[in-house]
Write an enzyme that holds these catalytic residues in place. Structure first.
Site, PDB file in Angstrom:
ATOM      1  N   GLY A  10       7.323  78.073  -6.867  1.00 61.29           N
ATOM      2  CA  GLY A  10       8.061  78.145  -5.415  1.00 61.29           C
ATOM      3  C   GLY A  10       7.653  79.097  -4.563  1.00 61.29           C
ATOM      4  O   GLY A  10       6.350  79.685  -4.907  1.00 61.29           O
ATOM      5  N   ASP A  31       7.686  75.991 -14.265  1.00 67.59           N
ATOM      6  CA  ASP A  31       8.305  75.301 -13.057  1.00 67.59           C
ATOM      7  C   ASP A  31       8.489  73.725 -13.218  1.00 67.59           C
ATOM      8  O   ASP A  31       7.474  73.211 -14.056  1.00 67.59           O
ATOM      9  CB  ASP A  31       7.577  75.507 -11.635  1.00 67.59           C
ATOM     10  N   ASN A  32       9.553  73.083 -12.744  1.00 71.60           N
ATOM     11  CA  ASN A  32       9.758  71.639 -12.832  1.00 71.60           C
ATOM     12  C   ASN A  32       9.205  71.001 -11.637  1.00 71.60           C
ATOM     13  O   ASN A  32       9.545  69.832 -11.542  1.00 71.60           O
ATOM     14  CB  ASN A  32      10.950  71.200 -13.515  1.00 71.60           C
ATOM     15  N   ASP A  56      11.320  72.173 -17.262  1.00 74.97           N
ATOM     16  CA  ASP A  56      12.749  72.176 -16.964  1.00 74.97           C
ATOM     17  C   ASP A  56      13.424  73.262 -17.551  1.00 74.97           C
ATOM     18  O   ASP A  56      13.613  72.879 -18.918  1.00 74.97           O
ATOM     19  CB  ASP A  56      13.559  70.787 -16.980  1.00 74.97           C
ATOM     20  N   GLY A 102      17.593  84.108 -22.942  1.00 76.09           N
ATOM     21  CA  GLY A 102      17.500  84.004 -24.421  1.00 76.09           C
ATOM     22  C   GLY A 102      16.046  84.224 -24.862  1.00 76.09           C
ATOM     23  O   GLY A 102      15.706  84.870 -25.993  1.00 76.09           O
ATOM     24  N   TYR A 145      25.393  76.983  -4.976  1.00 76.28           N
ATOM     25  CA  TYR A 145      24.391  78.016  -5.156  1.00 76.28           C
ATOM     26  C   TYR A 145      24.980  79.411  -5.342  1.00 76.28           C
ATOM     27  O   TYR A 145      24.715  80.109  -6.401  1.00 76.28           O
ATOM     28  CB  TYR A 145      23.551  77.978  -3.868  1.00 76.28           C
ATOM     29  N   LYS A 149      24.964  81.847  -8.633  1.00 79.44           N
ATOM     30  CA  LYS A 149      24.138  83.063  -8.761  1.00 79.44           C
ATOM     31  C   LYS A 149      25.150  83.816  -9.336  1.00 79.44           C
ATOM     32  O   LYS A 149      24.919  84.958 -10.063  1.00 79.44           O
ATOM     33  CB  LYS A 149      23.657  83.383  -7.319  1.00 79.44           C
ATOM     34  N   TYR A 159      24.626  89.730 -21.314  1.00 80.75           N
ATOM     35  CA  TYR A 159      23.182  89.803 -22.292  1.00 80.75           C
ATOM     36  C   TYR A 159      23.049  91.520 -22.350  1.00 80.75           C
ATOM     37  O   TYR A 159      22.715  91.978 -23.326  1.00 80.75           O
ATOM     38  CB  TYR A 159      22.227  89.061 -21.868  1.00 80.75           C
TER      39      TYR A 159
HETATM   40  P1  NAD Z   1      11.836  77.844  -3.828  1.00 82.40           P
HETATM   41  O1  NAD Z   1      12.658  76.576  -3.873  1.00 82.40           O
HETATM   42  O2  NAD Z   1      10.582  77.831  -3.070  1.00 82.40           O
HETATM   43  O3  NAD Z   1      11.243  78.033  -5.345  1.00 82.40           O
HETATM   44  C1  NAD Z   1      12.112  77.565  -6.607  1.00 82.40           C
HETATM   45  C2  NAD Z   1      11.348  77.302  -7.564  1.00 82.40           C
HETATM   46  O4  NAD Z   1      12.299  76.717  -8.723  1.00 82.40           O
HETATM   47  C3  NAD Z   1      10.731  75.816  -7.140  1.00 82.40           C
HETATM   48  O5  NAD Z   1       9.506  75.850  -7.507  1.00 82.40           O
HETATM   49  C4  NAD Z   1      11.498  74.862  -8.138  1.00 82.40           C
HETATM   50  O6  NAD Z   1      10.893  73.839  -8.396  1.00 82.40           O
HETATM   51  C5  NAD Z   1      11.927  75.666  -9.313  1.00 82.40           C
HETATM   52  N1  NAD Z   1      12.954  75.178  -9.996  1.00 82.40           N
HETATM   53  C6  NAD Z   1      14.059  74.771  -9.531  1.00 82.40           C
HETATM   54  N2  NAD Z   1      14.832  74.140 -10.704  1.00 82.40           N
HETATM   55  C7  NAD Z   1      14.175  74.356 -11.674  1.00 82.40           C
HETATM   56  C8  NAD Z   1      14.198  74.188 -13.116  1.00 82.40           C
HETATM   57  N3  NAD Z   1      15.402  73.661 -13.700  1.00 82.40           N
HETATM   58  N4  NAD Z   1      13.348  74.412 -13.971  1.00 82.40           N
HETATM   59  C9  NAD Z   1      12.247  75.070 -13.698  1.00 82.40           C
HETATM   60  N5  NAD Z   1      11.765  75.145 -12.297  1.00 82.40           N
HETATM   61  C10 NAD Z   1      12.705  74.958 -11.541  1.00 82.40           C
HETATM   62  O7  NAD Z   1      12.750  78.670  -3.674  1.00 82.40           O
HETATM   63  P2  NAD Z   1      12.214  80.457  -3.132  1.00 82.40           P
HETATM   64  O8  NAD Z   1      12.892  80.534  -1.874  1.00 82.40           O
HETATM   65  O9  NAD Z   1      10.966  80.669  -3.731  1.00 82.40           O
HETATM   66  O10 NAD Z   1      13.584  81.028  -4.220  1.00 82.40           O
HETATM   67  C11 NAD Z   1      13.273  81.403  -5.464  1.00 82.40           C
HETATM   68  C12 NAD Z   1      14.299  82.395  -6.001  1.00 82.40           C
HETATM   69  O11 NAD Z   1      14.614  83.490  -5.130  1.00 82.40           O
HETATM   70  C13 NAD Z   1      15.597  81.552  -6.089  1.00 82.40           C
HETATM   71  O12 NAD Z   1      16.225  81.901  -7.527  1.00 82.40           O
HETATM   72  C14 NAD Z   1      16.482  81.942  -5.106  1.00 82.40           C
HETATM   73  O13 NAD Z   1      18.006  81.840  -5.357  1.00 82.40           O
HETATM   74  C15 NAD Z   1      15.874  83.367  -5.032  1.00 82.40           C
HETATM   75  N6  NAD Z   1      16.230  84.168  -3.513  1.00 82.40           N
HETATM   76  C16 NAD Z   1      15.398  83.457  -2.534  1.00 82.40           C
HETATM   77  C17 NAD Z   1      15.679  83.939  -1.221  1.00 82.40           C
HETATM   78  C18 NAD Z   1      14.713  83.723  -0.031  1.00 82.40           C
HETATM   79  O14 NAD Z   1      14.743  84.035   0.854  1.00 82.40           O
HETATM   80  N7  NAD Z   1      13.621  82.968  -0.216  1.00 82.40           N
HETATM   81  C19 NAD Z   1      16.817  84.920  -0.973  1.00 82.40           C
HETATM   82  C20 NAD Z   1      17.500  85.182  -2.033  1.00 82.40           C
HETATM   83  C21 NAD Z   1      17.414  84.602  -3.430  1.00 82.40           C
END
Ligand code: NAD
Length: 320
Positions: A10, A31-32, A56, A102, A145, A149, A159
């Site tokens: 991501g 990543d999925n 996943d 885990g 969301y 979280k 944990y």
């Molecule tokens: P993003 O959507 O670009 O990245 C998330 C990644 O998680 C993607 O590559 C997606 O394919 C993968 N994913 C989703 N479900 C999955 C699963 N079941 N198994 C494996 N992979 C899975 O989003 P981002 O902006 O890069 O955010 C990444 C993390 O940071 C998230 O947890 C988000 O909540 C947190 N976050 C981001 C921001 C921001 O401003 N970007 C702010 C607060 C928190």
């Protein structure tokens, strides 16, 4: 040092993988590809210390390797994405977090949860400190969301307390930078895309709502400082410089030299009115604070978007 980055393909995850590799770590990206994709890490594929596993996290997860660090970043993060994938978002925040915890416990690894400023909901305290419990609507559209979280934070804490896992929680505020998808629906990629394509820049509501935007390199430095500590958190990671959405759109328009008009559209339900982190805890415990000014971070992001949009345009012309 061997690290697993869930959600590593991501936006944020790919930058974390890259910085960890630069620091000499071996990195497994899991990543999925739900909202990210291999393209975000294709520049890392040839590095021998990098491995990508399509998996996943809510299903069976197995990693045979030794692990020192698990950075749990898997989850849709843009409102457009989590509204399209509500159950997937709840599942990755709950079952996915359980599996990642885990794994960290089994390997004796440090675990860092990517939580979010959204746990504060539409905040009644400003700026937000970690001691504030938040104002979240548990049945509103954003709850898939926010509550996922909040549950993930609770699980991580359990944990640590009952299983002795070395955990940390970072509450990340709006982060932006290269590799955000132009159509992911978040304000900065939307404004930049619209400005570069000469389309109207669409602001929701009257534009007086605020956000505090943090450049990705700063966020990554904060997360890695947390990873290198033994602090439980939660700790805010963000840039306290606060802008109204109208100020942000105007800045993007200026920096792109665009003549796009600014238009006001309907504001989505439960959209927070204000957002600003108090980052004194991060400064005190991690020696970290954001250093990249908004204009500089936006310039770097705009330069990336210019390349990305012209790449897409070339592909479209080739009929790909
Ligand atoms: P993003 O959507 O670009 O990245 C998330 C990644 O998680 C993607 O590559 C997606 O394919 C993968 N994913 C989703 N479900 C999955 C699963 N079941 N198994 C494996 N992979 C899975 O989003 P981002 O902006 O890069 O955010 C990444 C993390 O940071 C998230 O947890 C988000 O909540 C947190 N976050 C981001 C921001 C921001 O401003 N970007 C702010 C607060 C928190």
């Amino acid at each position: 040092m061997k690290a697993l980055v869930t959600g590593g393909a991501g936006f944020l995850g790919s930058h974390l993988c890259e910085h960890l590799l630069d620091q000499g770590a071996e990195v497994i990206c899991m990543d999925n590809f739900l909202t990210g994709g291999p393209r975000n890490v294709e520049h890392l594929i040839d590095r021998p210390a990098f491995r990508i596993i399509e998996c996943d996290l809510t299903g069976f997860v197995h990693v045979p390797d030794r692990l020192d660090l698990v950075l749990h970043f898997a989850s849709a993060a843009s409102p457009a994405d989590y509204l399209r994938y509500p159950i997937e978002t709840l599942r990755v925040g709950s079952t996915g977090t359980l599996h990642a915890l885990g794994l960290a416990r089994e390997k004796g690894a440090r675990f860092v949860l990517a939580s979010t400023s959204e746990v504060y909901g539409d905040p009644l305290e400003h700026p937000q400190r970690e001691s504030y419990w938040g104002n979240v609507n548990p049945v509103g559209p954003r709850s898939v969301y926010d509550e996922a979280k909040r549950f993930a934070e609770s699980l991580t804490t359990a944990y640590r307390q009952s299983r002795g896992t070395d955990t940390g929680i970072v509450r990340i505020f709006n982060t932006y930078g290269p590799r955000m998808r132009p159509f992911d629906g978040r304000a900065i990629p939307t404004f930049i895309r619209q400005a570069l394509l000469g389309e109207p820049i669409t602001i929701t509501g009257d534009g007086s709502q605020t956000r505090s935007i943090c450049y990705v390199d700063d966020t990554v430095a904060g997360v890695l400082a947390m990873a290198g500590s033994d602090f439980a958190g939660p700790v805010n990671i963000g840039n306290p410089d606060e802008l109204t959405m109208l100020e942000l759109a105007t800045l993007v328009k200026e920096l792109t030299g665009s003549s796009s008009p600014i238009e006001f559209i309907e504001r989505p339900p439960d959209d927070p009115m204000v957002r600003r982190p108090d980052t004194s805890l991060a400064a005190e415990r991690l020696g970290w604070r954001a250093v990249v000014p908004a204009a500089e971070g936006l310039r770097r992001t705009i330069a990336w978007f210019v390349d990305e949009l012209s790449h897409r345009h070339r592909l479209e012309r080739l009929g790909a």
